[in-house]
Motif scaffolding. Sequence first.
Motif, PDB file in Angstrom:
ATOM      1  N   ARG A 137      38.565  38.228  34.083  1.00  0.00           N
ATOM      2  CA  ARG A 137      37.954  38.662  35.315  1.00  0.00           C
ATOM      3  C   ARG A 137      37.258  37.457  36.314  1.00  0.00           C
ATOM      4  NH1 ARG A 137      35.290  42.780  33.630  1.00  0.00           N
ATOM      5  NH2 ARG A 137      36.421  44.535  34.103  1.00  0.00           N
ATOM      6  N   ASP A 138      37.672  37.858  37.583  1.00  0.00           N
ATOM      7  CA  ASP A 138      37.107  36.633  38.423  1.00  0.00           C
ATOM      8  C   ASP A 138      37.160  37.254  39.817  1.00  0.00           C
ATOM      9  OD1 ASP A 138      36.840  34.420  40.335  1.00  0.00           O
ATOM     10  OD2 ASP A 138      37.948  33.144  38.752  1.00  0.00           O
ATOM     11  N   TYR A 139      35.913  37.763  40.166  1.00  0.00           N
ATOM     12  CA  TYR A 139      35.914  38.437  41.393  1.00  0.00           C
ATOM     13  C   TYR A 139      35.844  37.415  42.683  1.00  0.00           C
ATOM     14  CZ  TYR A 139      33.682  42.319  38.686  1.00  0.00           C
ATOM     15  OH  TYR A 139      33.232  43.385  37.862  1.00  0.00           O
ATOM     16  N   ALA A 140      35.572  36.220  42.516  1.00  0.00           N
ATOM     17  CA  ALA A 140      35.905  35.278  43.719  1.00  0.00           C
ATOM     18  C   ALA A 140      37.377  35.420  44.257  1.00  0.00           C
ATOM     19  CB  ALA A 140      35.285  34.151  43.369  1.00  0.00           C
ATOM     20  N   LYS A 141      37.978  35.131  42.987  1.00  0.00           N
ATOM     21  CA  LYS A 141      39.580  35.147  43.025  1.00  0.00           C
ATOM     22  C   LYS A 141      40.300  36.361  43.900  1.00  0.00           C
ATOM     23  CE  LYS A 141      40.664  31.428  39.678  1.00  0.00           C
ATOM     24  NZ  LYS A 141      41.569  30.936  38.818  1.00  0.00           N
ATOM     25  N   LEU A 165      35.001  45.939  46.217  1.00  0.00           N
ATOM     26  CA  LEU A 165      34.397  44.770  45.630  1.00  0.00           C
ATOM     27  C   LEU A 165      32.694  45.152  46.328  1.00  0.00           C
ATOM     28  CD1 LEU A 165      36.665  41.705  46.086  1.00  0.00           C
ATOM     29  CD2 LEU A 165      36.043  43.005  43.844  1.00  0.00           C
ATOM     30  N   TYR A 166      32.850  45.545  47.622  1.00  0.00           N
ATOM     31  CA  TYR A 166      31.373  45.564  48.322  1.00  0.00           C
ATOM     32  C   TYR A 166      30.750  47.054  47.662  1.00  0.00           C
ATOM     33  CZ  TYR A 166      32.084  41.783  51.303  1.00  0.00           C
ATOM     34  OH  TYR A 166      32.073  40.548  52.066  1.00  0.00           O
ATOM     35  N   MET A 167      31.540  47.829  47.331  1.00  0.00           N
ATOM     36  CA  MET A 167      30.938  49.047  47.029  1.00  0.00           C
ATOM     37  C   MET A 167      30.356  49.053  45.546  1.00  0.00           C
ATOM     38  SD  MET A 167      30.546  52.185  47.645  1.00  0.00           S
ATOM     39  CE  MET A 167      31.751  52.691  48.924  1.00  0.00           C
ATOM     40  N   ASP A 168      30.850  48.145  44.795  1.00  0.00           N
ATOM     41  CA  ASP A 168      30.333  47.892  43.409  1.00  0.00           C
ATOM     42  C   ASP A 168      29.457  46.691  43.463  1.00  0.00           C
ATOM     43  OD1 ASP A 168      31.827  49.954  42.209  1.00  0.00           O
ATOM     44  OD2 ASP A 168      33.520  48.918  41.512  1.00  0.00           O
TER      45      ASP A 168
END
Length: 809
Positions: A137-141, A165-168
Motif C-alpha cells: 500500500r502506498d497512498y502517495a503513489k 482518498l479524501y473521504m478516508d
Amino acid sequence: MTCAIALIAASAYATPSMHKAPTYAEMQAYRARPLKELQALADGGDNVAADALGLAYRDGIGVEIDLDRARAIFEKGVAAGDPEAMTDLAGLYYAGLGVPVDYAKFIALNQQAADLGYSDGYLNLGDAYRDGKAVPRDYAKAMAMYKKAHSLNGSPYALSGLARLYMDGSGVTADAAHATTLYQQAADAGFAPAHTDMAIVYEYGLTGQKDMKRARAEYETAAAMGEPYAMYWLGKAAMDGRDVAVDQAKGIDWVRKAADRGFAEARNALGDAYFSGYGVKEDQAEAFLWYHRAALQGFAEAQRNLGLMYAGGLGVKQDAAQALVWLKRGAEQGDAIAQNRVGLIYHNGSGVAADLPEAMKWYSLAADQGNGDAQYNLALIYEEGGKGVTSDLAKAYTLYRKAADGGDVAAQVRVGNMLMDGDGVKADGKQAQTYLLNAAKQGNATAENSLGYMYQTGQGVAADGAKAVDWYEKAAAHGNATAMYNLGYIYFYGAPVARDYTKAKTWFEKAAAAGQDDANYYLGLIYYEGDGVEVNYAKAFPLFMKGAERGDSWSQHYVGQSYLNGDGVTKDDKAGFEWEQKSAQQGNSWAQNQLGYMYRHGQGVEKDDAKGVDWYRKAADQGLTDAQENIAYLYLNGEGVEKNEAEGFKWYRRAADAGAESALTQVAILYLSGRGTKQDIPAGLDILKRQSEKSADGLATLGLVYLNGVGVDIDFAQALPLLSRAAAEGDAYGQYKLGTMYEYAMGVRQDRVTALKWYLLAAAQKDEDAAAAVKAIKKDMSLFDVSKAQGLAKTFAVTPHQNKLAAAS
C-alpha cells in the motif's frame, strides 16, 4: 464511515478495471448491443466492440459465462497492442477468473497500458496502491496515478478515486466535503458510478446528517444510467422495506436488471431468492444456476453457496469433490462461512481423508474473523485431540468462551459445562450457571439438562432434587433424550428424590424411544430384578441384548448372566461365557469376576485355574470386593495358587476395609484362628459382636463361633441364643445350625420336631445342607411328628432384627 462503502459501488461495473475508454456511457451502449452484432464489429476491427464482447463472456451478459473465451479475446487484443484489452486481461489475473491469481501479471499489464498513455492503466495502478493487495500500500503513489489518469483525458473515475482518498483520509487529511465535491464533478461528467457514490454519502451521512431522500434520488439516477449496483440497491430496498413499503415483485425486478448487467452480488441475491422462494417460486435448480454465474465471476459468497448446493445435492447432483472446490474458492477469498465449511470437510473426512491439522488451518482463518461456528469447531478439536493434534483443554475453553460471548448457544453450553467440571479452567459454579441459564433461556435443551445435573449433584450449586427434576423435565419436554434418561436414573436410585420405579420405568421408556440406548439397559434391569414390576426375564433379555450388541459392557454382562441362568433364554453356558468375556474385556469388574469363576470351574470353557485367578485379580484390582474375597479364599486354601494364608488375610482385609461385611466376618474368624495373621481373639470377637448388632447373618456367624469353638472354647450356652435370634430373623444358615443343635441335643434336650421345623425353613431358602437334613431326619420320625413340624414351619413369621446383643459376652 470509511470509504469501504464507496468501494461497493465501484466494484459494480468492473473487476478490477474500473473505468474504460471510451466514456462510461459509450461503453454501456456497446455492451447493450446483441452478441452477434458485437462479434461482427469485432471481426471488422472495432477494438471497443472486441472489448465489450470479451466482457460479455466474462460476465455472462447475453450468453453463459465463458472465461476461456473472454481471455482469448483479451489476449488477441493485447497482441494487437490494444491497451483496453491489457487492462481487461489484467482484471482476470487480479481476480483469478479462469486463470490463477497473478498480481505480477496484473501490474505488468496495467503498466503496459499506462505506458501507452491509457488512463485506465493508471487508474488500476492507483487502485492497487490504495488497496495494498497486488503491491504494498502506498497512498502517495495512488494519488499520483489518479492525477496522471485525470490529466490524460479528464477521467471522471480518477476524480472518484481521488474522492475516496479524501473521504478516508488515506495519505491526506480527511476531507469529506472535498471528497463529495469530487464525486459530484465525476457525476456531472456523466460517470454513473459517481452518482452511486453520492448516494452512499447521503445514505450514511458521511458529510453530516443522513438524507435518504437524496440518497434514493442519486441511486435512481445511477440506475437510469445503467449502473448495476444502484439497480441492486433499489431492488434490495424494495425487498427489505428500506424507507419504502415492501414490494417483493418490484425488488426482484430491480435485482434481476442488475444481474442481467453482470453484477455478481445481484446474481447471488437472485440465487437466494429462488432458494428460499422469496419474491419468486422456490426453485433450487434455478438458484443453482444464479449461484453458479456469480461464482464464476469470483463472488466469494456465491462460491460458498454453490459449494453448499453441491454438498447437499440441492438443485444439482450431490458431488463432494465439487463442493470442496467451490467452498475452497470462497474460503481462499476470505469468506468465513466457507472457511468453516472447508474445515468441517477435513474434520469429518467428507469426500476426503480426515485431516485435523488441515481442518484447524481453515477453522483458524474463520475463527480469527469472529466466526462463532469455527471457534466452536476449533475448540472441539483442542478438547478432543486426535491424529496430529494434542488435546489442550485450556485452548478449547478460550475458544469456546469467544464463541459463547459472541452469542453461540452451543458454545455457551460447553463453557457452562467446563466451568462446572473445571475442565481447562478453574471450576466456578456461579459462572457455569450464568452461561447455562443464558443458553436455557434460548430454549437450549442441553443447557436445561446440564442445569438439572448441577442441582442433582450439587455441583456448583446447593443440591435440590425438586429443581433438578424441574430442569430435567424442561429439557425432556424439548426432546432431550439424555434428560429423559436422567429422570429415569434419579427415580430408579432414589437420589435426590424419593425412589419411584414406576416413574423410572416411564422415563426410561421415553428415553429409549428417543434413541437413548443406555435406557434399554435399565429397562432390562427393572424387568430382571422385578423393580416395581413382576420379574419378567423374557422382557429383560431382548432389552439387554440391544445394549450388548452395541457394545455396552453392563448389558453384555447381563446377557451373559441370562444365558448362564437360563433367564428368558435357553440356558447356554458357552454363550454365557462369550458375552461375559466381551464385557470383561471392556473392563467390567463383575464380568471379570464371573470369568474367574467360569475358568476355575470349567463352566462354558475349558477349566484353567491360572486364567481364573488372573480374571479374579483383574476384578479385585478394580476394587470389586467379591473378587477380592475370591482371591483371598484361593490363597487361604491354596486353590489355583500356592497357599499363602497371609496373602489371603490381606485380601480379606482389603475387601473388609472397602465395606464388605462378609469379608469382615472372615477377618474376624482369621483373628480368632490365627490363620494368616497373629491370633487376636478379642479383636475377632469384637468384630463379630458389632456385626451381630447389624444383622441376622452377624448373629449366626457369632453363634457358629461358639458352636464350633473357633478360637474360643465350644460353648453351647452362648451359641444357642445367638442362633435362635438369627433363625427367628430369617437367616437360613442360622436356621439350619439351630436345627442341628435340637437334633443332636447340643446344649438342649433333643427335639426332632423343632429340628425339622428349622430344617424345613432353611431348605425353603434353598440351603442345600438343610434340604439333605430334612430327608435324613424324616426317616427317624413318625408321620405325626413330621406333620407337626410342617405345621410349625408353616406358621413361622420372621422377627425383625433388633440392634441389641443376645446373651453372648
